[in-house]
Scaffold this active site. Structure first.
Site, PDB file in Angstrom:
ATOM      1  N   LYS A  90       0.867  -1.187   0.000  1.00 63.31           N
ATOM      2  CA  LYS A  90       0.000   0.000   0.000  1.00 63.31           C
ATOM      3  C   LYS A  90       0.891   1.220   0.000  1.00 63.31           C
ATOM      4  O   LYS A  90       1.833   1.310   0.802  1.00 63.31           O
ATOM      5  CB  LYS A  90      -0.880  -0.028   1.267  1.00 63.31           C
ATOM      6  CG  LYS A  90      -1.833   1.137   1.380  1.00 63.31           C
ATOM      7  CD  LYS A  90      -3.174   0.805   0.763  1.00 63.31           C
ATOM      8  CE  LYS A  90      -4.004   2.036   0.468  1.00 63.31           C
ATOM      9  NZ  LYS A  90      -3.750   2.659  -0.859  1.00 63.31           N
ATOM     10  N   GLN A 111       7.302   4.088   3.741  1.00 63.81           N
ATOM     11  CA  GLN A 111       5.901   3.665   3.794  1.00 63.81           C
ATOM     12  C   GLN A 111       5.734   2.376   4.606  1.00 63.81           C
ATOM     13  O   GLN A 111       4.733   2.197   5.297  1.00 63.81           O
ATOM     14  CB  GLN A 111       5.391   3.451   2.358  1.00 63.81           C
ATOM     15  CG  GLN A 111       3.889   3.337   2.229  1.00 63.81           C
ATOM     16  CD  GLN A 111       3.187   4.688   2.214  1.00 63.81           C
ATOM     17  OE1 GLN A 111       3.654   5.613   1.579  1.00 63.81           O
ATOM     18  NE2 GLN A 111       2.074   4.789   2.915  1.00 63.81           N
ATOM     19  N   LYS A 114       5.640   3.491   8.183  1.00 65.14           N
ATOM     20  CA  LYS A 114       4.431   4.278   8.420  1.00 65.14           C
ATOM     21  C   LYS A 114       3.217   3.367   8.528  1.00 65.14           C
ATOM     22  O   LYS A 114       2.418   3.468   9.456  1.00 65.14           O
ATOM     23  CB  LYS A 114       4.257   5.242   7.232  1.00 65.14           C
ATOM     24  CG  LYS A 114       3.093   6.181   7.342  1.00 65.14           C
ATOM     25  CD  LYS A 114       2.895   6.977   6.058  1.00 65.14           C
ATOM     26  CE  LYS A 114       4.184   7.638   5.598  1.00 65.14           C
ATOM     27  NZ  LYS A 114       3.954   8.614   4.523  1.00 65.14           N
ATOM     28  N   LYS A 126       5.320   1.896  -3.171  1.00 68.85           N
ATOM     29  CA  LYS A 126       5.198   3.248  -3.742  1.00 68.85           C
ATOM     30  C   LYS A 126       5.451   3.130  -5.239  1.00 68.85           C
ATOM     31  O   LYS A 126       6.109   2.190  -5.684  1.00 68.85           O
ATOM     32  CB  LYS A 126       6.245   4.182  -3.109  1.00 68.85           C
ATOM     33  CG  LYS A 126       5.939   5.647  -3.233  1.00 68.85           C
ATOM     34  CD  LYS A 126       5.054   6.173  -2.125  1.00 68.85           C
ATOM     35  CE  LYS A 126       4.636   7.584  -2.367  1.00 68.85           C
ATOM     36  NZ  LYS A 126       3.893   8.160  -1.238  1.00 68.85           N
ATOM     37  N   GLY A 165      -2.893   8.212  -4.210  1.00 69.46           N
ATOM     38  CA  GLY A 165      -2.275   9.401  -4.794  1.00 69.46           C
ATOM     39  C   GLY A 165      -1.039   9.844  -4.023  1.00 69.46           C
ATOM     40  O   GLY A 165      -0.723   9.325  -2.960  1.00 69.46           O
ATOM     41  N   ASP A 166      -0.334  10.793  -4.581  1.00 62.06           N
ATOM     42  CA  ASP A 166       0.797  11.474  -3.934  1.00 62.06           C
ATOM     43  C   ASP A 166       1.015  12.728  -4.778  1.00 62.06           C
ATOM     44  O   ASP A 166       0.081  13.168  -5.475  1.00 62.06           O
ATOM     45  CB  ASP A 166       2.035  10.559  -3.907  1.00 62.06           C
ATOM     46  CG  ASP A 166       3.171  11.105  -3.027  1.00 62.06           C
ATOM     47  OD1 ASP A 166       3.076  11.017  -1.797  1.00 62.06           O
ATOM     48  OD2 ASP A 166       4.157  11.663  -3.567  1.00 62.06           O
ATOM     49  N   THR A 209      -4.504  13.256   5.275  1.00 56.89           N
ATOM     50  CA  THR A 209      -3.080  13.431   5.598  1.00 56.89           C
ATOM     51  C   THR A 209      -2.873  14.735   6.370  1.00 56.89           C
ATOM     52  O   THR A 209      -2.210  14.763   7.421  1.00 56.89           O
ATOM     53  CB  THR A 209      -2.222  13.407   4.317  1.00 56.89           C
ATOM     54  OG1 THR A 209      -2.547  12.218   3.588  1.00 56.89           O
ATOM     55  CG2 THR A 209      -0.753  13.432   4.632  1.00 56.89           C
ATOM     56  N   ASN A 240      -2.450  19.102  -1.841  1.00 54.26           N
ATOM     57  CA  ASN A 240      -3.421  18.407  -0.999  1.00 54.26           C
ATOM     58  C   ASN A 240      -3.066  18.489   0.491  1.00 54.26           C
ATOM     59  O   ASN A 240      -3.895  18.895   1.312  1.00 54.26           O
ATOM     60  CB  ASN A 240      -3.511  16.939  -1.461  1.00 54.26           C
ATOM     61  CG  ASN A 240      -4.313  16.102  -0.495  1.00 54.26           C
ATOM     62  OD1 ASN A 240      -3.777  15.548   0.461  1.00 54.26           O
ATOM     63  ND2 ASN A 240      -5.605  16.022  -0.720  1.00 54.26           N
TER      64      ASN A 240
HETATM   65  P1  NDP Z   1       0.535  17.814  -4.279  1.00 52.65           P
HETATM   66  O1  NDP Z   1       1.003  17.464  -5.632  1.00 52.65           O
HETATM   67  O2  NDP Z   1      -0.910  17.984  -4.038  1.00 52.65           O
HETATM   68  O3  NDP Z   1       1.277  19.139  -3.769  1.00 52.65           O
HETATM   69  C1  NDP Z   1       2.649  19.213  -3.683  1.00 52.65           C
HETATM   70  C2  NDP Z   1       3.058  20.611  -3.259  1.00 52.65           C
HETATM   71  O4  NDP Z   1       4.446  20.629  -2.991  1.00 52.65           O
HETATM   72  C3  NDP Z   1       2.813  21.663  -4.328  1.00 52.65           C
HETATM   73  O5  NDP Z   1       2.567  22.880  -3.708  1.00 52.65           O
HETATM   74  C4  NDP Z   1       4.149  21.660  -5.077  1.00 52.65           C
HETATM   75  O6  NDP Z   1       4.415  22.855  -5.784  1.00 52.65           O
HETATM   76  C5  NDP Z   1       5.106  21.514  -3.928  1.00 52.65           C
HETATM   77  N1  NDP Z   1       6.342  20.878  -4.419  1.00 52.65           N
HETATM   78  C6  NDP Z   1       6.465  19.673  -5.021  1.00 52.65           C
HETATM   79  N2  NDP Z   1       7.735  19.445  -5.352  1.00 52.65           N
HETATM   80  C7  NDP Z   1       8.422  20.519  -4.956  1.00 52.65           C
HETATM   81  C8  NDP Z   1       9.777  20.879  -5.010  1.00 52.65           C
HETATM   82  N3  NDP Z   1      10.707  20.055  -5.545  1.00 52.65           N
HETATM   83  N4  NDP Z   1      10.138  22.072  -4.477  1.00 52.65           N
HETATM   84  C9  NDP Z   1       9.204  22.895  -3.923  1.00 52.65           C
HETATM   85  N5  NDP Z   1       7.904  22.607  -3.845  1.00 52.65           N
HETATM   86  C10 NDP Z   1       7.523  21.442  -4.347  1.00 52.65           C
HETATM   87  O7  NDP Z   1       1.148  16.679  -3.323  1.00 52.65           O
HETATM   88  P2  NDP Z   1       0.708  16.277  -1.854  1.00 52.65           P
HETATM   89  O8  NDP Z   1       0.219  17.467  -1.122  1.00 52.65           O
HETATM   90  O9  NDP Z   1      -0.143  15.081  -1.961  1.00 52.65           O
HETATM   91  O10 NDP Z   1       2.093  15.777  -1.227  1.00 52.65           O
HETATM   92  C11 NDP Z   1       2.963  16.655  -0.494  1.00 52.65           C
HETATM   93  C12 NDP Z   1       3.905  15.832   0.375  1.00 52.65           C
HETATM   94  O11 NDP Z   1       3.130  15.023   1.291  1.00 52.65           O
HETATM   95  C13 NDP Z   1       4.807  14.830  -0.366  1.00 52.65           C
HETATM   96  O12 NDP Z   1       6.016  14.702   0.337  1.00 52.65           O
HETATM   97  C14 NDP Z   1       4.022  13.527  -0.257  1.00 52.65           C
HETATM   98  O13 NDP Z   1       4.857  12.380  -0.420  1.00 52.65           O
HETATM   99  C15 NDP Z   1       3.501  13.656   1.169  1.00 52.65           C
HETATM  100  N6  NDP Z   1       2.360  12.809   1.487  1.00 52.65           N
HETATM  101  C16 NDP Z   1       1.203  12.889   0.774  1.00 52.65           C
HETATM  102  C17 NDP Z   1       0.124  12.102   1.120  1.00 52.65           C
HETATM  103  C18 NDP Z   1      -1.201  12.240   0.446  1.00 52.65           C
HETATM  104  O14 NDP Z   1      -2.159  11.631   0.956  1.00 52.65           O
HETATM  105  N7  NDP Z   1      -1.343  13.006  -0.614  1.00 52.65           N
HETATM  106  C19 NDP Z   1       0.243  11.084   2.190  1.00 52.65           C
HETATM  107  C20 NDP Z   1       1.462  11.157   2.948  1.00 52.65           C
HETATM  108  C21 NDP Z   1       2.492  11.970   2.578  1.00 52.65           C
HETATM  109  P3  NDP Z   1       4.292  22.878  -7.382  1.00 52.65           P
HETATM  110  O15 NDP Z   1       2.823  22.854  -7.661  1.00 52.65           O
HETATM  111  O16 NDP Z   1       4.971  24.116  -7.812  1.00 52.65           O
HETATM  112  O17 NDP Z   1       4.994  21.641  -7.891  1.00 52.65           O
END
Ligand code: NDP
Length: 453
Positions: A90, A111, A114, A126, A165-166, A209, A240
């Site tokens: 997962k 993961q 976690k 993943k 998703g991620d 999350t 997200n």
């Molecule tokens: P989204 O794609 O919804 O959002 C990602 C955000 O982070 C955007 O604002 C993006 O900006 C920014 N970002 C991505 N890459 C970079 C970078 N290299 N430098 C600066 N900003 C960056 O992803 P999520 O919100 O889902 O995920 C965010 C984090 O949370 C990740 O680490 C993910 O692995 C973790 N996570 C997510 C879960 C989930 O349920 N979605 C669960 C557990 C952990 P821009 O739009 O400019 O790229």
């Protein structure tokens, strides 16, 4: 560090030299486990860690698709099926140009721990692609997702491997991926989580999350008789996790003053309110715009662009009581941590995966800042994914209150497990050691029970 752990890390480095993020994640876990191995040599004897750092299976495939101009494009697809000791693999799918084998191995490895901490019966995995959804039309994203799933569908299933998703994979992408799986396999099953509410999704999965990270922060502050009310919070990201972290912080009367994306960050000293947050959601989820537009819309805010080659992330220089990194890995380094500490930060709680570098973690722990590592603090997303799987299996859906109550209970349990395990091993208040040891112990016990497989 014990010589066993030092030798182990050197061995992993030799075999995975081109995967810096994976090595970083393994090193952190191995350093924590030195405490466990001293007291319980049986884990060393069973070579549980040596086995655990090798994924059970790595799938890598070609993803060809045709863009709007009729040109053929080719991306790489991956699924890392890391450990099934506790249940079906997962973990999310990430679509981002920075995706490679090392990034996904680090995410899959994290993961495993976690998912173990959630107490739910799920293994760890993943996947993703170096495809960049940014700037693509809906049709291009659909064609890419269909091509990606045409290969992936051979390897996943509701009892085998259940992606979610991620970064870069939200409701739109999950819909396209699910549609193609259903078409090829002729099955309507819970093979993906994060589905829309009308066709098998769980209420609160989208929020889970971010909400979970805030519940974890509340538990950590509770150990010092503090609460989030009135606390100034700096949040990074605007996707997200950041959106729903901000939403739950507002619900607990926290003051959210920053958000960011890869272009830079906004600072709004007046703080976000519900109206501003709804505007951000519309900007990011519907119009797919940039966070810089926030400062054009709301005059109380300023926008600071990322400078190329910058050694620090200026977002973390904004004075705050709490910091919640919710964007990406290694976005908060040693210098950033020192800036936060200088400004009196009390808590750093990770919504993102491994957003703090090892130097940053060391500085925060040394300064006795409450530090919640992502593998514990952001586990709410996968926990509600598992609740989505349970609801799909039962062919029913629980109401929001029930899912939220379960999520709060799970985050409380994860916090307690980390805190108690850290204390058991003489490292009180160190949630890193607590999360790594507790997460590992459960997986390693299952591996030992199941024999050398
Ligand atoms: P989204 O794609 O919804 O959002 C990602 C955000 O982070 C955007 O604002 C993006 O900006 C920014 N970002 C991505 N890459 C970079 C970078 N290299 N430098 C600066 N900003 C960056 O992803 P999520 O919100 O889902 O995920 C965010 C984090 O949370 C990740 O680490 C993910 O692995 C973790 N996570 C997510 C879960 C989930 O349920 N979605 C669960 C557990 C952990 P821009 O739009 O400019 O790229």
């Amino acid at each position: 560090m014990s010589s066993y752990v030092e030798d182990f890390i050197n061995g992993v480095r030799v075999r995975n030299g081109c995967e810096p993020e994976f090595l970083q994640a393994v090193r952190e876990v191995a350093e924590s486990l030195a405490l466990l191995f001293d007291a319980h040599p049986e884990y060393r004897k069973a070579r549980a860690l040596e086995r655990l750092v090798e994924p059970e299976r790595v799938i890598m495939f070609r993803v060809p698709w045709v863009d709007e101009e009729g040109a053929v494009q080719v991306n790489r697809g991956f699924r890392i099926e890391f450990s099934s000791a506790l249940g079906p693999y997962k973990g999310g799918l990430r679509f981002h140009p920075s995706v490679d084998l090392g990034v996904l191995k680090f995410l899959a490895f994290e993961q495993v721990f976690k998912n173990s901490l959630t107490t739910l019966p799920i293994g760890g995995g993943k996947g993703g692609s170096d495809f960049n959804p940014k700037g693509k039309s809906d049709n291009e994203v659909m064609r890419f997702c269909q091509s990606f799933m045409t290969e992936l569908c051979r390897h996943i299933g509701p009892d085998t491997d259940v992606p979610a998703g991620d970064i870069g994979v939200g409701a739109r992408e999950i819909g396209f991926l699910f549609g193609q799986y259903k078409r090829i396999r002729n099955e309507f099953t819970g093979v993906l989580t994060g589905k829309a509410l009308g066709w098998g999704g769980s209420v609160l999965r989208t929020e889970a999350t971010g909400y979970g990270a805030v519940y974890f922060a509340r538990e950590m502050l509770g150990t010092r008789d503090e609460s989030l009310a009135g606390k100034v919070c700096v949040v990074s990201g605007s996707g997200n996790v950041a959106q729903y972290t901000a939403e739950r912080l507002l619900g607990m009367e926290g003051r959210v003053v920053t958000l960011s994306d890869s272009g830079g960050f906004i600072h709004d000293p007046d703080g976000l309110d519900r109206e501003k947050l709804e505007w951000v959601k519309e900007l990011k989820n519907e119009r797919r715009g940039r966070i810089s537009e926030y400062a054009e819309k709301f005059k109380s805010a300023t926008f600071t662009a990322v400078e190329s080659g910058a050694k620090t992330n200026l977002l973390w220089s904004v004075k705050a009581d709490c910091a919640l990194p919710c964007a990406t890995q290694n976005e908060l380094n040693g210098e950033d941590a020192k800036a936060l500490i200088k400004n009196g930060v009390q808590l750093v709680c990770e919504g993102a995966n491994m957003p703090t570098t090892p130097e940053g973690v060391e500085a925060l722990l040394e300064a006795k800042v409450l530090y919640g590592p992502g593998k514990a603090a952001n586990a709410g997303g996968v926990a509600v994914s598992q609740l989505e799987m349970a609801q799909n299996s039962m062919r029913l859906s629980w109401p929001r209150e029930e899912v939220d109550a379960r999520l709060q209970h799970i985050m409380k349990c994860i916090h307690r497990t980390c805190a108690e395990t850290a204390t058991e091993f003489g490292a009180a208040d160190n949630y890193v050691h607590g999360a790594n040891i507790a997460g590992f112990r459960k997986v390693a016990d299952a591996m030992i029970d199941q024999g050398v497989v």
